[in-house]
Scaffold this active site. Structure first.
Site, PDB file in Angstrom:
ATOM      1  N   GLU A 329      58.114  55.038  48.030  1.00  0.00           N
ATOM      2  CA  GLU A 329      58.924  55.524  46.907  1.00  0.00           C
ATOM      3  C   GLU A 329      60.138  54.638  46.627  1.00  0.00           C
ATOM      4  O   GLU A 329      61.292  55.081  46.716  1.00  0.00           O
ATOM      5  CB  GLU A 329      59.344  56.976  47.160  1.00  0.00           C
ATOM      6  CG  GLU A 329      58.151  57.912  47.245  1.00  0.00           C
ATOM      7  CD  GLU A 329      58.517  59.378  47.440  1.00  0.00           C
ATOM      8  OE1 GLU A 329      59.718  59.681  47.631  1.00  0.00           O
ATOM      9  OE2 GLU A 329      57.595  60.220  47.408  1.00  0.00           O
ATOM     10  N   GLU A 449      50.618  60.278  48.497  1.00  0.00           N
ATOM     11  CA  GLU A 449      51.083  61.619  48.836  1.00  0.00           C
ATOM     12  C   GLU A 449      50.693  62.543  47.693  1.00  0.00           C
ATOM     13  O   GLU A 449      50.814  62.172  46.523  1.00  0.00           O
ATOM     14  CB  GLU A 449      52.607  61.674  49.011  1.00  0.00           C
ATOM     15  CG  GLU A 449      53.156  60.854  50.158  1.00  0.00           C
ATOM     16  CD  GLU A 449      54.691  60.930  50.242  1.00  0.00           C
ATOM     17  OE1 GLU A 449      55.277  61.803  49.567  1.00  0.00           O
ATOM     18  OE2 GLU A 449      55.273  60.103  50.967  1.00  0.00           O
TER      19      GLU A 449
END
Length: 717
Positions: A329, A449
Site C-alpha cells: 500500500e 488483500e
C-alpha cells in the site's frame, strides 16, 4: 486428497501443418497429476513429429462432462464437452520432435475419464507422420472478456470511490479448485501460470507486520501445525506481510536483525515445505518511512535498497515458489498529488526490480509483484503502473491491488448495510478495470488483500452475516471469471489460530465454494416472527446465480415441499404451519436454523427469529460516557441515523445522516444498552438531536438526545 496420477499417452497423430503440402504428425501425453473430490489438475504434452509448425490448436472431447476451469500456457475455450486449446504468443512454434506443454485445473463429477482422441489443427491424431495435406491456419479464439470498464463516480468516502458498470459478460464457469498446486509447476517466464497456481491465497495478517514483534497485535506465534492446517483447507499461497523498520541497524548498512531474519526465514521454509507459494514484502515500512521518499530521496532509497539487497541475497537460491512484493500500500507525503506520487512509486518499483534481478541465481526469474499507488484499482493508478511494466519489459512481473469493497458497505456508514447494486457495481467495476488493463494483455493480477474493512470478530454486528456471505460469493465469482488471484486478509477474524478452526465455518464454506462454482443466496438469511399472535407465511427472494433450488433442510431432516414451503419462480415461501413449528415456544432470538440447498455450492442458512419492537428508556450522562437503556427483545441493530431539528446530519460524517457503526455507536446486547461514543459527541452541536435506530426486522424507533456542553440527556419523547 490427491489421487494417483492418471496418464494417457496417445503415441502418434496426424496434424495439419501451417504450410501447404507439409508432412504432419504428433504425439500427445495427457496426465492427471493430481485429483480431489470435484477437481483435478492435468498436464498436456504435444510432441511435433512432422515438419515445423507455427501456430497450433489442440481439440478433444471430455467423455465424462469434465470442465476446464483455469489453464496455463494456452488459451482454452469450451462448448459443452468440446474443448479447444490454442497456443499463446510465446509457444506458437513447435520444431520437429519438439514438445510444447500446457496444463489446466478442471472440475469433474461422477467420473474423470481421460479423453481418448485429440486433434491438432483439425486433423485426428493417429500415431504416424501423415502424408502431405493442405494447411489449416488456426486462429486464436479470444477468451470471453468482462465488460468495459466503467466510469468513476464521486463518493464522499476517503477510499476508492464507487463505480458503475453493467454486469460482466462472461457466463459462470468453475475456477481452480482448492487443491495442491500442479506438480508440473509453471516455468519462469510464464507469470500468468504462476499467479494462477497461487489461487486461492491467504494472508498471515497482524503477525510479522505487527509492531514491534510477531505477537504484539494479539496473534499467537506462527507454527508448522497452523500452516499445515491452512494448506489442508485448500489454500495454495500465503502472503507473509513483514515490517522491517525496527528490525535493522543504522545507516549506511541497515543490517537486518539476525534473529528476526532467521525467524522470517523459518516460517518461509515451513510454508514452502507445505507446498505454498509464498509472498513476502516490506509492509508497514510504507507509511513509517518509505512515504518520506519525495523529501529525502537519497536516505530513503539507500535504506530501501539495503533491505532488498539483503533479502535478495538471503533468498537468492530459494524455490521459484517464493515471490517478492516491493511495498505494501505505497503512499507518499510531500508530493503535489497522485500524479507525482505515481512517478515516485515508479522509481521505487523499478529500483526494486533491477536490484533483485542483478542479484542473480533464482532471483533472475523470480516472480516480482508491483503495487499501484495505495494498491488502488482506480484507472489512473492502473495506467501509471502500466507505464512501469512497459518500461521494464520483464516477463516475470505481476501487478497487485487490494479490494475491501464499496466503502459505505465495508464500514457500515451512510446506510450501507446490504450487499446491493452499489456494492456490486463497485466490485465489478474494479475487477473489470484490472482485467482490461493487465490480464487481457497477459499481465497477471493478484488481489493481495481482500475482505471488508469492518468485518472483525472482536466487533460483532457491524456487517450482517448474510450480506457478507453474498459479498464473498460475488468476490469469488467475479475474480474467477477474470483470472484474478485473491488473497484473503486474515488478521485473526477468520481462522482461530490457537484452536486451528474457522471462527465461522459457513463463511469458510462459502469462500471455498466460490473457488470453483457459484452458490445460491437469498434476499435475507433472517425471518422475523412476532412473540405473540398469529404467525403468517413469509417469503424470501432466491438469488440462484446460475444454479437451481433443491430444497430446505433442518439438521438432517428435509422439509416438505408444498406443506412446509413452496417455490414460485425465484420466490421461496415458508408456510405459516412450518414457521409455527420451527418457532417452538417463541422465545426471543433465534428459534431454529434451516438451510436452503442448491444443486451446487454452499447451502444458505436462514434463521427463524422471534422478536418484538425494542423499547428504550430515558438516560443521563456525559459526552464521554452515555448509554441508552434498550430492551432489544430478540431484534438486532442495523444502523443509526442522527439529525438536527432542521433535518441536517448531526455528528461525524456530516454528509450523511447514517452514522458509522461502532465508531460512533455500539449495541451491547448483554448490558441491554446502545452506547453513543465520545467520537460521536465530539462533532455534535449543543441542542436537540433526533436519533433513529434501524433494526434488522425492519423496525425503526426514535430517540432524542440533548447536549449541553459535556452533559447529555436522552428521552423517548
Amino acid at each position: 486428497m490427491v489421487a494417483g496420477a492418471l496418464a494417457v499417452l496417445l503415441p502418434a497423430g496426424v496434424m495439419t501443418a501451417v504450410n501447404a503440402q507439409a508432412a504432419a504428425g504428433c504425439r500427445v501425453a495427457y496426465t492427471v497429476t493430481s485429483q480431489w473430490p470435484g477437481g483435478f489438475t492435468a498436464d498436456v504434452g504435444v510432441t511435433n513429429l512432422g515438419d515445423p509448425i507455427n501456430g497450433w490448436r489442440l481439440a478433444w472431447t471430455f467423455p465424462s462432462g469434465q470442465q476446464v476451469t483455469q489453464p496455463w500456457n494456452s488459451t482454452i475455450t469450451s462448448s459443452g464437452a468440446q474443448v479447444t486449446a490454442v497456443n499463446v504468443s510465446w509457444n506458437a512454434a513447435i520444431a520437429t520432435n519438439a514438445t510444447v506443454s500446457f496444463g489446466f485445473n478442471g472440475s469433474w463429477s461422477g467420473a474423470n475419464t481421460a479423453p481418448s482422441t485429440f486433434t491438432l489443427n483439425g486433423v485426428t491424431c493417429t500415431g504416424n507422420v501423415g502424408s502431405p495435406s493442405p494447411s489449416v491456419s488456426p486462429s486464436r479464439s479470444p477468451s470471453a472478456s468482462p465488460s468495459a470498464s466503467p466510469s468513476r463516480s464521486p463518493s464522499p468516502s476517503p477510499s476508492a470511490s464507487p463505480s458503475r458498470s453493467p454486469s460482466p459478460s462472461p457466463s459462470p464457469s468453475p475456477s481452480p479448485s482448492p487443491s495442491p498446486s500442479p506438480s508440473a509447476s509453471p516455468q519462469p517466464g510464464d507469470a500468468m501460470a504462476r499467479v494462477a497456481a497461487m489461487q486461492p491465497g491467504w494472508n498471515l495478517g497482524n503477525t510479522f507486520d505487527a509492531i514491534p514483534d510477531e505477537t504484539s497485535w494479539g496473534n499467537p506465534p506462527t507454527t508448522q501445525a497452523m500452516l499445515h492446517y491452512v494448506r489442508s483447507q485448500g489454500y495454495n499461497s500465503i502472503r507473509i506481510p513483514i515490517t522491517w523498520s525496527n528490525h535493522h541497524g543504522p545507516a549506511p548498512d541497515y543490517t537486518l536483525d539476525a534473529a528476526w531474519l532467521s525467524r522470517v526465514r523459518q516460517v518461509v521454509d515451513w510454508s514452502l515445505a507445505e507446498g505454498f507459494y509464498v509472498m513476502i514484502n516490506l509492509h508497514h515500512d510504507s507509511w513509517q518511512w518509505i512515504n518520506g521518499y519525495p523529501g529525502d530521496r537519497t536516505t530513503v532509497m539507500n535504506r530501501y535498497n539495503a533491505l532488498w539487497r539483503q533479502l535478495a541475497g538471503t533468498f537468492r537460491d530459494y524455490s521459484q515458489k517464493l515471490v517478492f512484493e516491493s511495498i505494501n500500500e505505497p503512499q507518499f507525503t510531500g508530493t503535489s498529488g497522485d500524479g507525482e506520487s505515481d512517478q515516485v512509486l515508479n522509481e521505487l518499483n523499478t529500483a526494486f526490480v533491477r536490484l533483485v534481478r542483478a542479484s542473480g541465481g533464482g532471483n533472475a526469474t523470480r516472480l516480482l509483484v508491483l503495487p499501484t499507488l495505495y494498491t488502488s484499482s482506480e484507472q489512473a493508478r492502473l495506467d501509471a503502473l502500466t507505464g512501469t511494466f512497459n518500461q521494464l519489459h520483464d516477463p516475470n512481473l505481476a501487478a497487485t491491488v487490494h479490494f475491501y469493497g464499496w466503502w459505505p458497505f465495508s464500514a457500515n456508514i451512510a446506510g450501507g448495510t446490504r450487499y446491493d447494486s452499489n456494492v456490486e457495481s463497485d466490485l465489478v467495476g474494479g475487477f473489470d478495470r484490472v482485467y482490461n488493463t493487465f490480464v487481457s494483455r497477459g499481465i497477471p493480477v493478484i488481489i493481495g488483500e481482500w475482505a471488508l474493512l469492518a468485518y472483525d470478530y472482536t466487533r460483532p454486528g457491524i456487517i450482517e452475516r448474510g450480506e457478507f456471505l453474498k459479498y464473498i460469493e460475488a468476490v469469488g465469482y467475479n475474480a474467477r471469471i477474470r483470472k484474478l488471484t485473491t488473497m484473503l486478509w486474515d488478521a485473526g477474524s477468520f481462522l482461530e489460530r490457537n484452536e486451528l478452526r474457522w471462527r465461522d465455518q459457513g463463511i469458510y464454506e462459502m469462500m471455498k465454494a466460490s473457488w470453483t462454482m457459484r452458490s445460491g443466496t437469498a434476499s435475507s438469511d433472517q425471518v422475523y416472527l412476532p412473540r405473540s399472535g398469529t404467525i403468517t407465511a413469509r417469503s424470501l427472494t432466491l438469488n440462484l446465480n446460475g444454479t437451481s433450488f433443491q430444497g430446505l433442510r433442518q439438521g438432517g431432516t428435509n422439509l416438505a415441499s408444498g406443506t412446509d414451503y413452496t417455490v414460485s419462480g425465484n420466490t421461496l415461501t415458508l408456510t405459516a404451519s412450518a414457521l409455527t413449528r420451527l418457532a417452538g415456544n417463541r422465545a426471543y432470538g433465534v428459534n431454529a436454523t434451516i438451510e436452503a440447498r442448491f444443486f451446487q455450492g454452499a447451502p444458505w442458512q436462514i434463521g427463524i427469529i422471534t422478536s418484538d419492537t425494542p423499547t428504550q428508556a430515558a438516560a443521563t450522562g456525559t459526552t464521554s460516557s452515555f448509554s441508552i437503556p434498550t430492551q432489544f427483545r430478540g431484534d438486532q441493530l442495523a444502523t443509526m441515523e442522527a439529525k438536527y431539528a432542521d433535518g441536517s446530519p448531526a455528528g461525524p460524517a456530516n454528509w450523511t445522516t447514517f452514522k458509522e457503526f461502532w465508531a460512533t455507536f455500539q449495541p451491547d446486547y448483554t448490558a441491554n444498552t446502545i452506547i453513543l461514543k465520545p467520537e460521536f459527541f465530539a462533532e455534535v452541536n449543543d441542542g436537540r438531536v433526533t436519533l433513529t435506530f434501524h433494526f434488522w426486522s425492519g423496525t425503526k424507533i426514535t430517540y432524542y438526545i440533548t447536549k449541553s456542553g459535556a452533559n447529555v440527556t436522552g428521552s423517548t419523547t
